[in-house]
Design a protein around this motif. Structure first.
Motif, PDB file in Angstrom:
ATOM      1  N   HIS A 153       0.797  -1.230   0.000  1.00  0.00           N
ATOM      2  CA  HIS A 153       0.000   0.000   0.000  1.00  0.00           C
ATOM      3  C   HIS A 153       0.831   1.282   0.000  1.00  0.00           C
ATOM      4  O   HIS A 153       0.270   2.371  -0.153  1.00  0.00           O
ATOM      5  N   GLY A 154       2.130   1.210   0.214  1.00  0.00           N
ATOM      6  CA  GLY A 154       2.897   2.431   0.440  1.00  0.00           C
ATOM      7  C   GLY A 154       3.498   3.087  -0.776  1.00  0.00           C
ATOM      8  O   GLY A 154       4.244   4.066  -0.643  1.00  0.00           O
ATOM      9  N   GLU A 208       6.213  -0.459   2.269  1.00  0.00           N
ATOM     10  CA  GLU A 208       5.062  -0.833   3.072  1.00  0.00           C
ATOM     11  C   GLU A 208       4.721   0.321   4.015  1.00  0.00           C
ATOM     12  O   GLU A 208       5.628   0.908   4.630  1.00  0.00           O
ATOM     13  N   PRO A 209       3.466   0.711   4.141  1.00  0.00           N
ATOM     14  CA  PRO A 209       3.109   1.825   5.031  1.00  0.00           C
ATOM     15  C   PRO A 209       3.521   1.549   6.476  1.00  0.00           C
ATOM     16  O   PRO A 209       3.121   0.541   7.067  1.00  0.00           O
ATOM     17  N   THR A 210       4.347   2.421   7.021  1.00  0.00           N
ATOM     18  CA  THR A 210       4.785   2.307   8.416  1.00  0.00           C
ATOM     19  C   THR A 210       4.583   3.619   9.156  1.00  0.00           C
ATOM     20  O   THR A 210       5.089   3.766  10.268  1.00  0.00           O
ATOM     21  N   LEU A 215      11.307  -1.689   2.832  1.00  0.00           N
ATOM     22  CA  LEU A 215      11.461  -1.697   1.379  1.00  0.00           C
ATOM     23  C   LEU A 215      11.335  -3.118   0.847  1.00  0.00           C
ATOM     24  O   LEU A 215      11.811  -4.076   1.468  1.00  0.00           O
ATOM     25  N   LEU A 216      10.726  -3.255  -0.329  1.00  0.00           N
ATOM     26  CA  LEU A 216      10.603  -4.547  -1.007  1.00  0.00           C
ATOM     27  C   LEU A 216      10.967  -4.377  -2.477  1.00  0.00           C
ATOM     28  O   LEU A 216      10.472  -3.473  -3.147  1.00  0.00           O
ATOM     29  N   ARG A 255       2.785   6.625   3.987  1.00  0.00           N
ATOM     30  CA  ARG A 255       1.354   6.503   4.212  1.00  0.00           C
ATOM     31  C   ARG A 255       0.725   5.541   3.196  1.00  0.00           C
ATOM     32  O   ARG A 255       1.344   5.186   2.189  1.00  0.00           O
ATOM     33  N   ASP A 256      -0.488   5.162   3.475  1.00  0.00           N
ATOM     34  CA  ASP A 256      -1.233   4.269   2.591  1.00  0.00           C
ATOM     35  C   ASP A 256      -1.673   5.061   1.357  1.00  0.00           C
ATOM     36  O   ASP A 256      -2.473   5.990   1.454  1.00  0.00           O
TER      37      ASP A 256
END
Length: 462
Positions: free
Chosen positions: A94-95, A145-147, A154-155, A290-291
């Motif tokens: 989502h990020g 990824e939203p954190t 990170l991916l 954020r998402d």
């Protein structure tokens, strides 16, 4: 399921709403009906052989040596096809991407870039250990990824042009794989593929986060070391100097002079301070992820769908077992050792010489009982198969068992060979003169043929 009007591919992947569109296809929010979970579905745009190969290669990375479970890799966990449509399925992130984060926040601090680079190098080290080269490392393929204000996660994604060292290399003249601005100098020169090109591209990504380039600006590989120096000169960030030295080595023109991904990763220390102290932009503003996708209204209203975890659907297998699990369970039920309980003593009948092959038992039903005294199926030795062993041998019927009662015929069948059985009083005696008579007849025919040939030769010479 839901009442949303949508397309369903291969009876499994239900497309909900499009999220993005790229060169190789479109990305959709979808539902994996096998697990009743929300996922991301990448639908192929072009339907030629090259694009099919790209999608199959991308799926292959996900099943290679557990790479799909790496915390910083996001390969597809499955794919489906229907008619001319191929869909890759993966967890939904989502990020957004690092490219989008830089576009929103501007340049990032050296400490934040160093930690993002460490995660990227960790992903590349796992791929290189499995003998894969990504070949398209760029900010647009680095997902976040939203954190919120926590540690960014990170991916690395998009393995469409990844190459295994054992893959067949096709000669292509004047064509280089990758994205301009993130292609190592040896790739542009056509010198081949190696893990060192991923290391160079990772450094180029870090530099892009430190000093974003202008739209459509692509620096030549020889210009990047100078850009690193100018971006970090005068920075008060404690990570600036060691990061600059590492990037300079990763951007070496000679691939053999660059550190390996694992070596470069280990040179970046883990942060000792909380994320709020170092996860900042170059101007000192807090960096938040954020998402960017949000919730789908119909799914939010129903609340019936979870999301496929980032490490794949393995934790959801108990909800809906996959094809492999179903076949394994079926094979175990079909080859379980028969139970002799309840069989009356002395009721065993002689086994026929050629029994019909055993049929697989229906899923969930008890296996058929075998007559008492008959050896269990599973091998010529009569030993029962290990129920915990996964092997295709379970699907191979045991050789035909020899009857404990000798038949009256001259021979019995055992497996695939013919063995002579004991003779009985009613069996006719064998005739031993057959081979001798046959030999004499053949000798006579040969003599007659020789005499005829000699007569023909004599008449021809006369």
């Amino acid at each position: 399921m839901t009442s949303i009007m949508s397309d369903v591919i291969a009876g499994r992947i239900e497309l909900l709403d499009p999220l993005a569109r790229g060169a190789s296809g479109s990305l959709w929010r979808a539902i994996d009906r096998r697990y009743d979970a929300v996922c991301a579905a990448k639908v192929m745009r072009q339907r030629d052989g090259a694009e099919v190969l790209r999608f199959v290669r991308e799926q292959t990375v996900g099943s290679a040596q557990g790479l799909g479970r790496h915390p910083h890799l996001l390969p597809p966990y499955t794919w489906v096809a229907e008619d001319d449509t191929i869909v890759l399925v993966m967890p939904l992130v989502h990020g957004g991407t690092v490219a989008g984060a830089v576009a929103e926040h501007g340049a990032l601090s050296p400490s934040l870039v160093a930690q993002l680079l460490r995660q990227l190098l960790d992903a590349l080290a796992a791929m290189h250990d499995a003998h894969w080269v990504h070949r398209d490392v760029k900010p647009a393929n680095l997902l976040l990824e939203p954190t919120t204000d926590g540690v960014p996660h990170l991916l690395l994604a998009d393995f469409g042009i990844a190459l295994h060292e054992m893959d067949v290399r096709l000669t292509e003249t004047g064509f280089a794989h990758g994205t301009p601005g993130f292609m190592a100098p040896e790739v542009l020169e056509g010198s081949g593929t190696s893990a060192a090109q991923d290391v160079w591209a990772a450094a180029a990504c870090a530099l892009e986060a430190l000093a974003p380039s202008r739209p459509r600006e692509h620096l030549a590989p020889a210009e990047l070391p100078g850009r690193v120096h100018s971006a970090l000169t005068g920075s008060m960030d404690p990570a600036a100097r060691p990061l600059g030295e590492l990037l300079q080595q990763m951007l070496e023109a000679d691939p053999l002079s660059r550190p390996a991904a694992a070596e470069a990763r280990d040179r970046i220390p883990r942060p000792a301070a909380p994320a709020s102290a170092w996860a900042r932009t170059a101007t000192g503003a807090p960096f938040t992820v954020r998402d960017r996708i949000g919730d789908f209204p119909e799914l939010s209203a129903s609340g019936a769908h979870t999301e496929v975890p980032l490490d794949g659907p393995e934790s959801l297998v108990g909800v809906a077992p996959g094809l492999h699990e179903r076949l394994t369970a079926l094979s175990r039920s079909a080859t379980s050792p028969p139970s002799a309980a309840g069989a009356p003593a002395g009721s065993a009948q002689p086994a026929p010489a050629q029994p019909a092959p055993a049929q697989p038992a229906a899923r969930g039903s008890a296996p058929p009982a075998s007559p008492a005294g008959a050896p269990p199926a599973g091998g010529a030795t009569g030993s029962a198969p290990d129920p915990d062993e996964d092997t295709t041998d379970r699907f191979i019927h045991a050789p035909t068992r020899q009857s404990p009662v000798a038949p009256s015929g001259p021979s019995v069948l055992s497996g695939s060979s013919v063995q002579s059985g004991p003779s009985s009083p009613s069996s006719p005696p064998r005739r031993r003169g057959g081979p001798l008579r046959t030999g004499l007849m053949l000798l006579g025919v040969s003599a007659i043929s020789f005499a005829g040939a000699a007569a023909l030769l004599w008449s021809a010479l006369g």
